[in-house]
Design a protein around this motif. Structure first.
Motif, mmCIF file in Angstrom:
data_model
loop_
_atom_site.group_PDB
_atom_site.id
_atom_site.type_symbol
_atom_site.label_atom_id
_atom_site.label_comp_id
_atom_site.label_asym_id
_atom_site.label_seq_id
_atom_site.Cartn_x
_atom_site.Cartn_y
_atom_site.Cartn_z
ATOM 1 N N GLN A 1 -4.192 6.059 -2.604
ATOM 2 C CA GLN A 1 -2.914 5.516 -2.149
ATOM 3 C C GLN A 1 -3.572 4.160 -3.641
ATOM 4 O OE1 GLN A 1 -4.968 2.205 0.543
ATOM 5 N NE2 GLN A 1 -3.728 3.905 2.102
ATOM 6 N N LEU A 2 -2.448 3.197 -3.736
ATOM 7 C CA LEU A 2 -2.089 2.111 -4.965
ATOM 8 C C LEU A 2 -2.006 1.302 -3.982
ATOM 9 C CD1 LEU A 2 1.537 3.299 -6.805
ATOM 10 C CD2 LEU A 2 -1.201 3.907 -7.576
ATOM 11 N N LEU A 3 -2.717 -0.012 -4.045
ATOM 12 C CA LEU A 3 -3.387 -0.906 -3.405
ATOM 13 C C LEU A 3 -2.495 -2.101 -4.899
ATOM 14 C CD1 LEU A 3 -6.420 -0.405 -3.071
ATOM 15 C CD2 LEU A 3 -4.702 -0.381 -1.081
ATOM 16 N N LEU A 4 -1.187 -2.293 -4.532
ATOM 17 C CA LEU A 4 -1.233 -3.067 -4.921
ATOM 18 C C LEU A 4 -0.462 -4.889 -5.410
ATOM 19 C CD1 LEU A 4 2.692 -1.061 -4.191
ATOM 20 C CD2 LEU A 4 1.790 -1.002 -7.049
ATOM 21 N N ASN A 5 -0.392 -5.191 -6.389
ATOM 22 C CA ASN A 5 -0.723 -7.007 -6.436
ATOM 23 C C ASN A 5 1.078 -7.280 -5.539
ATOM 24 O OD1 ASN A 5 -3.743 -6.462 -6.936
ATOM 25 N ND2 ASN A 5 -3.236 -6.783 -8.737
ATOM 26 N N ALA A 6 2.228 -6.745 -5.986
ATOM 27 C CA ALA A 6 3.436 -7.173 -5.363
ATOM 28 C C ALA A 6 3.823 -6.220 -4.901
ATOM 29 C CB ALA A 6 3.906 -7.630 -6.866
ATOM 30 N N PRO A 7 4.371 -6.725 -4.155
ATOM 31 C CA PRO A 7 4.722 -5.211 -2.986
ATOM 32 C C PRO A 7 6.116 -4.304 -3.628
ATOM 33 C CG PRO A 7 5.714 -7.940 -2.455
ATOM 34 C CD PRO A 7 4.748 -7.758 -3.755
ATOM 35 N N LEU A 8 6.237 -3.250 -3.663
ATOM 36 C CA LEU A 8 6.893 -2.346 -4.175
ATOM 37 C C LEU A 8 7.800 -1.683 -3.336
ATOM 38 C CD1 LEU A 8 6.534 -1.004 -6.908
ATOM 39 C CD2 LEU A 8 5.413 0.823 -5.782
ATOM 40 N N GLN A 9 9.018 -1.503 -3.839
ATOM 41 C CA GLN A 9 10.122 -0.788 -2.536
ATOM 42 C C GLN A 9 10.203 0.374 -3.084
ATOM 43 O OE1 GLN A 9 12.453 -3.212 -0.158
ATOM 44 N NE2 GLN A 9 12.673 -0.764 0.142
ATOM 45 N N ALA A 10 9.526 1.081 -2.449
ATOM 46 C CA ALA A 10 9.504 3.038 -2.606
ATOM 47 C C ALA A 10 10.618 3.075 -1.604
ATOM 48 C CB ALA A 10 8.372 3.200 -3.598
ATOM 49 N N ARG B 1 0.565 -1.568 -0.220
ATOM 50 C CA ARG B 1 -0.057 -0.127 -0.130
ATOM 51 C C ARG B 1 1.245 1.483 -0.159
ATOM 52 N NH1 ARG B 1 -5.027 -0.587 1.305
ATOM 53 N NH2 ARG B 1 -5.650 -2.939 2.202
ATOM 54 N N VAL B 2 1.088 2.082 -1.287
ATOM 55 C CA VAL B 2 1.200 2.948 -0.906
ATOM 56 C C VAL B 2 0.621 4.705 -1.536
ATOM 57 C CG1 VAL B 2 3.408 3.601 -2.816
ATOM 58 C CG2 VAL B 2 3.554 2.226 -1.886
ATOM 59 N N ASP C 1 4.019 8.301 1.398
ATOM 60 C CA ASP C 1 4.358 7.121 2.111
ATOM 61 C C ASP C 1 4.209 5.100 1.352
ATOM 62 O OD1 ASP C 1 4.331 5.770 4.126
ATOM 63 O OD2 ASP C 1 2.884 6.740 5.536
ATOM 64 N N PRO C 2 5.244 4.687 1.707
ATOM 65 C CA PRO C 2 5.390 3.040 1.325
ATOM 66 C C PRO C 2 5.060 2.150 2.159
ATOM 67 C CG PRO C 2 7.598 3.853 1.557
ATOM 68 C CD PRO C 2 6.626 5.454 2.239
ATOM 69 N N PHE C 3 4.054 2.727 3.294
ATOM 70 C CA PHE C 3 4.114 2.200 4.623
ATOM 71 C C PHE C 3 2.407 2.644 4.698
ATOM 72 C CE2 PHE C 3 8.680 2.178 5.167
ATOM 73 C CZ PHE C 3 9.113 1.328 4.531
ATOM 74 N N ARG D 1 -4.861 -1.491 -8.050
ATOM 75 C CA ARG D 1 -5.994 -0.768 -7.794
ATOM 76 C C ARG D 1 -5.005 0.198 -7.050
ATOM 77 N NH1 ARG D 1 -9.979 -1.926 -10.567
ATOM 78 N NH2 ARG D 1 -9.701 -4.375 -11.035
ATOM 79 N N VAL D 2 -6.409 1.742 -8.318
ATOM 80 C CA VAL D 2 -5.682 2.721 -7.654
ATOM 81 C C VAL D 2 -6.834 3.282 -6.832
ATOM 82 C CG1 VAL D 2 -5.340 5.496 -8.134
ATOM 83 C CG2 VAL D 2 -4.678 3.807 -9.465
ATOM 84 N N ALA D 3 -7.152 3.806 -5.547
ATOM 85 C CA ALA D 3 -8.349 4.208 -4.533
ATOM 86 C C ALA D 3 -7.508 5.824 -4.035
ATOM 87 C CB ALA D 3 -7.687 3.650 -3.010
ATOM 88 N N LEU D 4 -8.720 6.916 -5.191
ATOM 89 C CA LEU D 4 -8.128 8.033 -4.856
ATOM 90 C C LEU D 4 -8.775 8.614 -3.298
ATOM 91 C CD1 LEU D 4 -9.782 8.532 -8.347
ATOM 92 C CD2 LEU D 4 -7.803 9.005 -8.252
ATOM 93 N N LEU D 5 -7.826 9.326 -2.432
ATOM 94 C CA LEU D 5 -8.226 9.316 -1.758
ATOM 95 C C LEU D 5 -9.585 11.043 -1.367
ATOM 96 C CD1 LEU D 5 -5.098 8.788 0.069
ATOM 97 C CD2 LEU D 5 -6.848 7.268 -0.530
ATOM 98 N N GLU D 6 -9.395 11.509 -2.368
ATOM 99 C CA GLU D 6 -10.305 12.822 -2.319
ATOM 100 C C GLU D 6 -11.030 13.108 -3.266
ATOM 101 O OE1 GLU D 6 -6.799 16.357 -0.928
ATOM 102 O OE2 GLU D 6 -5.962 15.070 -2.600
ATOM 103 N N GLY D 7 -11.618 11.808 -3.888
ATOM 104 C CA GLY D 7 -13.040 12.095 -4.244
ATOM 105 C C GLY D 7 -13.227 11.117 -5.582
#
Ligand SMILES: Nc1nc2c(ncn2[C@@H]2O[C@H](COP(=O)(O)OP(=O)(O)O)[C@@H](O)[C@H]2O)c(=O)[nH]1
Ligand SMILES: [Mg+2]
Length: 505
Positions: free
Chosen positions: A322-331, A271-272, A355-357, A304-310
């Motif tokens: 917020q990115l809901l990733l299907n595999a972990p991302l090292q960001a 989740r990023v 925020d990568p966490f 998938r992209v969860a929009l946080l302000e609309g």
């Protein structure tokens, strides 16, 4: 310095690099034969005698451009946007420009190629076209160099500008932990596995141990090359080839998209939180929960992209997401990423990692959005920290911040208003003033408990924690009570907590 080329196909990118470096086009066969120094698509040349080696990236084809740009972008200091004087601005000119803007590449120069083919009036038109194209973005006013790579006319002026840029290249973030986004891996007989990539941060030396990929397999750096030359250390901003070794390390275990990072930094997340920008040229609005490909470093992960302000985002607009990733991302905070459509064919927009966490709960709360604003507006941990703590009632885990900002604790200069609280589960950071308020609140709640339950001696810790309903996890609450007990603000009798008589009444 690393220079990338961009521009429509056949506009003369390869020919220009040949004119600048004196090196012939496709050297891949030759490169393949040279073992560890292999770096496809890159060439290294000094722009003048005695100048340091500049790395030039030139990949054939539009799709390969996109992939290489995404992969190498963090390392690119300057983009050479090539526009042919006869064709003028073309669709790929626009898409490449959009991508380099999203990726935050710091500088651009424009080469107007094929000037030998057009009349001066046409050249002037194309220059206006280019100025208008650049005007709304970060490269507004970028210098344009009319030239011919065939006759060589105008090439020296561009060379001079590149040499000036080389001298001014920003100092890269060498202080963080080493980060390498692997773009290729291959076996070299006698040496073993070699990986190449651009060092995004920090420094690496022969003998270092790094963790590889999401599984975090420990590997040792046996030897390395930086900017195509054997070296003992390599640092942020350089193209790097690392010869890595580990027990039973097979080439098949190393993939493009893997990261090499030190152990303390290894924390891939699914989740990023980002600030998402939709390209101005997008024809459709972007809907909440759309499926995308996320490109960061050399990683390509669906999400998938969860929009946080609309519920939707219009072309050219920005929003926290917020990115809901299907595999972990090292960001890490500040990384740039690009979003392409579900089939990875069309660039939709991009973003900056905040925020990568990211939390799954309360991700749209006012408090959380305030934190995201702070993360968007500040680059440095020290600057961000007081404001982050102001909207983090339960404190912040410093280890999380180390990874989020790629900054080890010993390099922090903690502002005075920040308090480090030791708990049984490690340290937590609080705003000093907030911690005092929390203590006051616990004392008030304890007094209230006595009022409500006059027959009882007092609550035990857990009962008081439930009763007080403060936003503190148990370890922090226990530390807070310990401090209050220690300075006599509250008393105890066995497991029961009570107000010292004088203070309560
Ligand atoms: N007349 C002329 N031809 C050029 C110039 N630059 C490139 N070309 C030609 O345009 C074609 C495409 O060039 P190339 O460098 O392969 O384009 P790329 O696809 O952008 O790398 C080649 O035939 C080149 O010889 C130039 O400045 N003048
Ligand atoms: Mg080419």
């Amino acid at each position: 310095m690393i220079v990338g080329t961009a521009g429509h196909i056949d506009h003369g990118k390869t020919a220009l690099l040949q004119a600048l470096t004196g090196q012939a086009g496709d050297q891949r066969q030759e490169e393949r034969a040279r073992g560890m120094t292999i770096d496809l698509g890159y060439r290294y040349a000094a722009l003048s005698e005695g100048a340091p080696l500049t790395g030039f990236i030139d990949v054939p084809g539009h799709e390969r451009f996109i992939h290489n740009m995404l992969a190498g972008a963090h390392g690119i200091d300057l983009v050479l946007l090539v526009v042919a004087a006869d064709d003028g601005v073309m669709p790929q000119t626009r898409e490449h420009l959009a991508i380099i803007e999203l990726l935050g590449i710091p500088q651009a120069l424009v080469a107007i190629s094929k000037c030998d083919r057009v009349e001066p009036a046409r050249l002037a038109d194309v220059q206006v076209q280019v100025s208008e194209l650049l005007a709304p973005g970060p490269y507004a006013g970028a210098r344009q160099f009319p030239l011919s790579s065939i006759s060589g006319e105008g090439v020296d002026a561009l060379r001079q500008a590149l040499l000036e840029a080389e001298a001014n290249v920003r100092a890269r973030a060498v202080r963080g932990g080493f980060r390498l986004a692997v773009d290729r891996a291959f076996a070299v007989s006698g040496a073993g596995v070699v990986v190449t990539g651009t060092a995004l941060a920090g420094r690496v030396s022969a003998g270092d141990t790094l963790l590889l990929g999401k599984a975090g397999k420990a590997v040792r750096v046996r030897g390395l090359h930086a900017q195509n030359q054997a070296s003992l250390v390599a640092e942020a901003g350089q193209r790097v080839a690392l010869n890595i070794a580990a027990e039973r390390l097979a080439l098949e275990q190393v993939h493009r998209g893997d990261w090499l990072v030190p152990e303390w930094l290894h924390a891939p997340g699914v989740r990023v939180d980002i600030e998402l920008s939709l390209l101005p040229g997008e024809t459709r609005t972007f809907e909440h929960f759309s499926a995308v490909h996320v490109h960061l470093g050399t990683q390509d992960v669906t999400a998938r992209v969860a929009l946080l302000e609309g519920e939707s985002l219009a072309a050219g607009q920005r929003m926290f997401a917020q990115l809901l990733l299907n595999a972990p991302l090292q960001a890490v905070h500040g990384d740039r990423l690009v979003l392409r459509d579900q089939r990875a064919q069309r660039t939709l927009g991009g973003g900056k990692v905040l925020d990568p966490f990211a939390p799954s709960r309360q991700r749209r709360s006012d408090e959380r959005l305030r934190q995201l604003q702070v993360l968007r507006d500040t680059e440095e941990l020290e600057q961000a920290l007081p404001a982050l703590l102001a909207s983090a009632p339960g404190g912040i885990d410093p280890q999380r911040l180390e990874r989020q900002f790629n900054r080890l604790r010993e390099t922090w200069q903690l502002p005075e208003e920040v308090l480090v609280v030791a708990t049984r589960q490690g340290q937590l950071l609080f705003a000093t003033a907030k911690w005092h308020v929390l203590k006051q609140q616990v004392m008030e709640q304890l007094a209230r408990f006595h009022e409500q339950e006059p027959d009882q001696l007092g609550p035990d810790r857990d009962r008081l924690r439930r009763f007080a309903a403060l936003p503190l996890e148990r370890p922090a609450f226990v530390s807070l009570l310990d401090e209050l007990l220690e300075d006599g603000s509250i008393a105890s009798s066995g497991p029961w907590l009570l107000c010292p008589i004088i203070r309560c009444n």
